[in-house]
Design an enzyme around this catalytic site. Structure first.
Site, PDB file in Angstrom:
ATOM      1  N   ASP A  34       0.851  -1.196   0.000  1.00  0.00           N
ATOM      2  CA  ASP A  34       0.000   0.000   0.000  1.00  0.00           C
ATOM      3  C   ASP A  34       0.885   1.243   0.000  1.00  0.00           C
ATOM      4  O   ASP A  34       1.741   1.398   0.872  1.00  0.00           O
ATOM      5  CB  ASP A  34      -0.904  -0.028   1.242  1.00  0.00           C
ATOM      6  CG  ASP A  34      -1.644   1.277   1.472  1.00  0.00           C
ATOM      7  OD1 ASP A  34      -1.914   1.980   0.487  1.00  0.00           O
ATOM      8  OD2 ASP A  34      -1.955   1.571   2.637  1.00  0.00           O
ATOM      9  N   ASN A  36      -0.617   4.563  -0.589  1.00  0.00           N
ATOM     10  CA  ASN A  36      -1.367   5.805  -0.331  1.00  0.00           C
ATOM     11  C   ASN A  36      -2.025   5.827   1.043  1.00  0.00           C
ATOM     12  O   ASN A  36      -2.846   6.702   1.335  1.00  0.00           O
ATOM     13  CB  ASN A  36      -2.402   6.056  -1.437  1.00  0.00           C
ATOM     14  CG  ASN A  36      -3.463   4.962  -1.495  1.00  0.00           C
ATOM     15  OD1 ASN A  36      -3.408   3.985  -0.750  1.00  0.00           O
ATOM     16  ND2 ASN A  36      -4.430   5.126  -2.395  1.00  0.00           N
ATOM     17  N   ASP A  38      -4.251   3.819   2.623  1.00  0.00           N
ATOM     18  CA  ASP A  38      -5.646   3.459   2.859  1.00  0.00           C
ATOM     19  C   ASP A  38      -5.806   2.020   3.344  1.00  0.00           C
ATOM     20  O   ASP A  38      -6.926   1.535   3.510  1.00  0.00           O
ATOM     21  CB  ASP A  38      -6.494   3.689   1.604  1.00  0.00           C
ATOM     22  CG  ASP A  38      -6.082   2.802   0.431  1.00  0.00           C
ATOM     23  OD1 ASP A  38      -5.107   2.026   0.571  1.00  0.00           O
ATOM     24  OD2 ASP A  38      -6.735   2.887  -0.631  1.00  0.00           O
ATOM     25  N   ASP A  42      -1.907  -1.463  -3.839  1.00  0.00           N
ATOM     26  CA  ASP A  42      -2.242  -0.744  -5.064  1.00  0.00           C
ATOM     27  C   ASP A  42      -1.179  -0.990  -6.131  1.00  0.00           C
ATOM     28  O   ASP A  42      -0.144  -1.613  -5.869  1.00  0.00           O
ATOM     29  CB  ASP A  42      -2.403   0.753  -4.791  1.00  0.00           C
ATOM     30  CG  ASP A  42      -1.299   1.326  -3.910  1.00  0.00           C
ATOM     31  OD1 ASP A  42      -0.116   1.028  -4.187  1.00  0.00           O
ATOM     32  OD2 ASP A  42      -1.613   2.053  -2.944  1.00  0.00           O
ATOM     33  N   ASP A 213     -10.409 -16.566 -15.589  1.00  0.00           N
ATOM     34  CA  ASP A 213     -10.996 -17.005 -14.337  1.00  0.00           C
ATOM     35  C   ASP A 213     -12.249 -17.845 -14.577  1.00  0.00           C
ATOM     36  O   ASP A 213     -13.129 -17.441 -15.347  1.00  0.00           O
ATOM     37  CB  ASP A 213     -11.356 -15.770 -13.493  1.00  0.00           C
ATOM     38  CG  ASP A 213     -12.007 -16.128 -12.184  1.00  0.00           C
ATOM     39  OD1 ASP A 213     -11.298 -16.638 -11.296  1.00  0.00           O
ATOM     40  OD2 ASP A 213     -13.230 -15.907 -12.048  1.00  0.00           O
ATOM     41  N   GLU A 276      -8.252 -21.189 -15.774  1.00  0.00           N
ATOM     42  CA  GLU A 276      -8.507 -21.740 -14.450  1.00  0.00           C
ATOM     43  C   GLU A 276      -9.744 -22.622 -14.562  1.00  0.00           C
ATOM     44  O   GLU A 276     -10.798 -22.162 -15.006  1.00  0.00           O
ATOM     45  CB  GLU A 276      -8.754 -20.636 -13.422  1.00  0.00           C
ATOM     46  CG  GLU A 276      -9.010 -21.204 -12.025  1.00  0.00           C
ATOM     47  CD  GLU A 276     -10.006 -20.388 -11.200  1.00  0.00           C
ATOM     48  OE1 GLU A 276      -9.926 -20.467  -9.968  1.00  0.00           O
ATOM     49  OE2 GLU A 276     -10.861 -19.705 -11.794  1.00  0.00           O
TER      50      GLU A 276
END
Length: 543
Positions: A34, A36, A38, A42, A213, A276
């Protein structure tokens, strides 16, 4: 922290087939890094730590979804296929990530979720307005039975019927997963065209391949026939488990759509496609989805991901399924990912976790096919403990306390042991960091040459240095009880791979003429005895 970038070995496969035998590192963006503040990982966090991934010597990165999403299923419910969710950053952040990855010699593979969208996707908003219109049949809609009940008995993966009533259309819509993940109608050529445009968008941005997926969920039986009961046996924790899923998934028409995908990826050269495939008929579907030169390049299932124990018979099953016959596709293998409890916690059975992780990593690096490393495996992270009040995974919450694997496998990566939140973030993260993970942080392991991190680098480099491990045949010699022996052969190179998967020593002697070229957990070895969790690779000319 200094990451050591390994010198890359020249590929033994052609440029177009770079993926054959590749080692691919899976990044789960929410839990990687992370930047930023939060509490959620990211894209800039991934870019910042690409040197760490490159230092492992892997060929590519598979990024789990980072697209615009209401996050009911943490990105696998896509509201805009062609944009980045603000929680992860921007398209410009993605462009910087892919440029830096390519500069480091890393390929980028993105997830594409083509079986369903979010109910917040504009396509679904259009579809639910009325029974007629340009997108009215882009999803799977059906009238109720005369008594108002759903059209058939299909059950969703997470819980309850695979149908939700929509008052606006006065019909049910289908969803194999959450109600917030309505099923796309891929029988409609316009839907296929739109999805191919999505793939083209990301190819134009430079991605090197796609992981599709749950692609065997992409088409349903248009007749909406009831699924029959599942055969006796097997674990049943959800209504979904009581059915043989013949009609809500796995329609033969999926294969024709895969042909269209392969034609698109081949038109760009050097692009990789992997399916998958889970479920009761996964082996046959994986074979079908990858057969010949017109379907996807590879497929992987859940043979190892849900296995409660690592035993020679399990390896035999996989090797015999993908034995390399003419026209057969190319397998991919993974022991851990974001959908299953971490392998060492499932398989160690009270044994030393690091020693088991070393053996499992050597086994993975000697298998025929592509191999995936899930973030944290290079650190020997065990399954994290996530208390009930911190669970966020809808499957775990709905099936408490039976299915708890996904949150415990998705907790943040520990970067720096002495920093708040182990260097992942400056605030409390979206899932808690298990204190057990902190001593296993990247910075601690960088400074310890005997750590799992350094072992992983060594074993990846070992795989990359041997053509037989990347491209060769795999012949099983013994897979009974605890002892696993197989050989890998390619253009005159022969390697013998031997593992003791059990809890106690086994009798085994090095054949004459062979020498050990790689090994783990042999420190306590006695002549004629292979210690538990020992793994070794031998080369030479048998006497």
């Amino acid at each position: 922290m200094t990451a050591h970038i390994l010198e890359r070995q020249p590929s033994l496969a052609s440029a177009a087939d770079w993926w054959r035998g590749a080692v691919i590192y899976q990044v789960y963006p929410r839990s990687f890094a992370d930047t930023n503040g939060d509490g959620i990982g990211d894209l800039p966090g991934i870019t910042r730590h690409l040197d760490h991934i490159a230092s492992l010597g892997v060929d590519a990165i598979w990024l789990s979804p980072f697209f615009t999403s209401p996050m009911k299923d943490f990105g696998y419910d896509v509201a805009d296929y062609c944009d980045v969710d603000p929680v992860f950053g921007t398209l410009a952040d993605f462009d910087r990530l892919i440029a830096r990855a390519h500069a480091l010699g890393l390929k980028i593979i993105t997830d594409l979720v083509f079986a369903h969208t979010s109910d917040q996707h504009p396509w679904f908003h259009d579809s639910r307005k009325a029974r007629s219109g340009p997108r009215s049949d882009w999803y799977v809609w059906s009238d109720p039975r005369p008594d108002g009940s759903p059209p058939n008995n299909w059950q969703s993966v997470f819980s309850g019927p695979a149908w939700t009533w929509d008052a606006r259309r006065g019909q049910y819509y289908m969803h194999n997963f959450l109600p917030e993940q309505p099923q796309l109608n891929l029988h409609n050529p316009a839907v296929q065209d739109a999805l191919l445009e999505v793939a083209r968008f990301w190819l134009d941005r430079g991605v090197d391949g796609f992981r599709f997926d749950a692609i065997n969920f992409a088409m349903h039986d248009p007749q909406l026939r009831d699924n029959p009961p599942a055969p006796p046996g097997g674990q049943r924790t959800r209504p979904f488990d009581f059915q043989d899923k013949l009609y809500n998934q796995s329609h033969p028409g999926i294969v024709d759509f895969l042909v269209r995908i392969r034609a698109l990826t081949d038109s760009r050269g050097g692009r990789f496609s992997v399916a998958e495939v889970g479920g009761d008929h996964a082996d046959q579907e994986m074979q079908t989805f990858t057969e010949g030169e017109r379907h996807l390049n590879s497929a992987y299932g859940f043979l190892y991901l849900y296995a409660p124990r690592l035993a020679p018979a399990l390896v035999r099953e996989g090797a015999e399924t993908w034995q390399g016959r003419a026209g057969q596709g190319w397998p991919s293998w993974t022991f851990s990912n974001h959908d299953a409890p971490r392998a060492i916690s499932r398989w160690a059975e009270g044994r030393d976790l690091k020693a088991f992780a070393e053996m499992a990593m050597l086994l993975l690096m000697t298998m025929r096919g592509n191999v995936f490393i899930y973030q944290g495996e290079e650190l020997a992270l065990p399954q994290a403990n996530v208390p009930f009040e911190r669970l966020v995974d809808p499957e775990a919450i709905a099936n408490w306390p039976r299915t708890l694997g996904r949150d415990g496998a998705r907790t943040p990566l520990p970067w720096k042991a002495e920093q708040p939140q182990a260097g992942f973030s400056t605030v409390e993260p979206w899932l808690p960091i298990d204190p057990v993970h902190i001593p296993l942080s990247v910075d601690r392991q960088e400074g310890n040459l005997s750590s799992m991190l350094h072992t992983t680098r060594r074993l990846v480099a070992f795989r990359k240095a041997h053509s037989s491990l990347l491209l060769g045949e795999m012949n099983l010699l013994e897979a009974d009880r605890d002892l696993l022996c197989f050989e890998r052969l390619f253009r005159g190179e022969r390697l013998l791979c031997v593992f003791n998967l059990g809890h106690g020593p086994v009798s085994w002697t090095i054949p004459p003429g062979l020498r050990i070229i790689e090994a783990v957990n042999l420190e306590a070895a006695q002549p004629g005895v292979l210690p538990p969790m020992a793994g070794l690779v031998l080369a030479g000319t048998p006497g």
